[in-house]
Write an enzyme that holds these catalytic residues in place. Structure first.
Site, mmCIF file in Angstrom:
data_model
loop_
_atom_site.group_PDB
_atom_site.id
_atom_site.type_symbol
_atom_site.label_atom_id
_atom_site.label_comp_id
_atom_site.label_asym_id
_atom_site.label_seq_id
_atom_site.Cartn_x
_atom_site.Cartn_y
_atom_site.Cartn_z
ATOM 1 C CE1 TYR A 185 -3.793 -2.163 -0.327
ATOM 2 C CE2 TYR A 185 -2.773 -3.426 1.415
ATOM 3 C CZ TYR A 185 -3.708 -3.317 0.413
ATOM 4 O OH TYR A 185 -4.557 -4.354 0.142
ATOM 5 N NE ARG A 233 -0.151 -5.913 8.736
ATOM 6 C CZ ARG A 233 0.027 -7.141 9.248
ATOM 7 N NH1 ARG A 233 0.520 -7.285 10.455
ATOM 8 N NH2 ARG A 233 -0.287 -8.214 8.554
ATOM 9 N NE ARG A 334 -4.047 -17.014 7.487
ATOM 10 C CZ ARG A 334 -2.894 -17.509 7.023
ATOM 11 N NH1 ARG A 334 -2.902 -18.336 6.007
ATOM 12 N NH2 ARG A 334 -1.746 -17.201 7.587
#
Ligand code: PHB
Length: 394
Positions: A185, A233, A334
């Site tokens: 990103y 992050r 997950r």
């Protein structure tokens, strides 16, 4: 040492906040926002359920403005309504006993050209380089070819858009605000040599230039909110949405992490680094490159995640990682999606619900708030929930 007595289940102080244990929820895109990018009642339930075991929750990536790229049905934080909706979620998480960090997101070149066009906005990137041919074709078809960010637009991001979003996040009461500088990103598009061909002070060969945007944002935001609430992050070895793994990853990210440590030494934050720590290949072998150089430079709280599985006895790997020092949190995406009570299951050695990847990105409650807590098995994935979509909280 058993799981219940390992560092994993000891409290940890992060900035001015104490988190009850060290199993954290990683940011995971779930597309349960409203059509106008407002957090919904479904999102509130999702995080509240996962706060009941006292975890640090890092939210799904949340758009800081529309003009830095759009995906459908993700939440945002650029207006008062969104802030008010997030506040309801933050309050509910706190009441349930958890802590919560908002992940702030700018998509840059990987935004959807067609959606941007519908909002009268250009598709912009650090350099005018498409992710792939398909993205190029879609942008041309939409009449929205990629444009290089101008210096004015970069300044607008640093001095208007990030500050606007971070003030609204702070107003919503988040414990931390995490800058998403990973996974291809906007920040990584500046940092990665394969996506930054700029010739001004934000580009070129030197990492000083490629990291300049990141540090300009960090430093300016540190004057707006308490920097001990700011987090980042990073994914030095990322392969997602970049042309290749950054060949100078260790050098580039050593510079970045040294810069963060220097600011920490001067009392200017930051709260934690959330590092994508993918040490396993899909075949189970261990990668030759690791991000362990980050552990050596950064002294503060470190959230590690990306590939921790439970196919090892008694969670040996995560216990070993958490016990290797006294500042590491282990993040799950997950497994936390599929287990609202994941930390408790790990602590008690209970089996996990399996996740169903096919439901990750739909817009209904199916595969979202339909995973049972331990002991509630049998009520999972009610097909009726396919008809339930979220209602905007504000
Ligand atoms: C995604 O929506 O696919 C996504 C979002 C954020 C990430 C990675 C993937 O960090």
């Amino acid at each position: 040492m058993t799981t219940s007595t390992s560092n994993l289940f000891k409290p940890i102080k992060i900035g001015n906040v104490t988190v009850k244990h060290r199993v954290a929820h990683l940011p995971t895109t779930r597309t349960r926002g409203s059509a106008d990018f407002i957090p919904t009642d479904l999102i509130k339930q999702y995080y509240t359920d996962r706060a009941t075991t006292g975890a640090l929750l890092i939210t799904e990536a949340t758009l800081l403005s529309l003009n830095q790229g759009i995906y459908a049905n993700v939440p945002g934080i650029w207006n008062e309504k969104q802030s008010a909706a997030w506040k309801q979620i933050v309050d509910s998480v706190h009441e349930a006993g958890g802590k919560i960090a908002l992940q702030l997101w700018a998509l840059g070149r990987v935004g959807t050209a067609k959606l941007l066009k519908e909002h009268g906005l250009p598709l912009t990137g650090v350099s005018p380089i498409y992710e792939h041919e398909k993205a190029e074709k879609e942008a041309i078809e939409a009449g929205n070819p990629i444009q290089e960010l101008t210096l004015d637009q970069i300044n607008d991001l640093i001095y208007n858009q990030y500050p606007n979003a971070i003030k609204l996040a702070d107003k919503a009461g988040f414990d931390f605000i995490e800058l998403h500088a990973a996974n291809g990103y906007l920040f990584e598009q500046f940092i990665h040599p394969g996506t930054n061909e700029r010739t001004d002070k934000y580009g070129g060969k030197s990492i000083e230039n490629r990291a300049r945007f990141f540090f300009d944002v960090v430093d300016h935001l540190s004057t707006i909110i308490d920097p001990s609430k700011l987090a980042v992050r990073l994914s030095p070895l990322n392969e997602f949405q970049v042309p290749y793994v950054n060949p100078t990853a260790e050098e580039d990210y050593s510079y970045i992490v040294e810069g963060l440590q220097k600011r920490a030494d001067e009392g200017k934050g930051i709260a934690f680094i959330d590092i994508v720590d993918e040490r396993y290949n899909p075949d189970g072998s261990i990668k030759s490159q690791t991000v362990e150089f980050v552990d050596k430079i950064w002294k503060g709280p470190l959230v590690k995640g990306g590939s921790y599985t439970y196919d090892n006895e008694n969670w040996k790997v995560i216990n070993d990682v958490a016990n290797a020092d006294d500042r590491t949190l282990i993040g799950f995406g997950r497994h936390f999606i599929a287990n609202p009570d994941l930390p408790e299951r790990i602590k008690s050695g209970h089996a996990l619900n399996e996740y169903d990847r096919s439901t990750f990105y739909n817009n209904s409650n199916y595969g979202y708030n339909t995973y049972p807590f331990f002991g509630q098995e049998g009520v999972e994935h009610d097909p009726e929930q396919k008809n339930v979509v979220g209602k905007a909280l504000a």
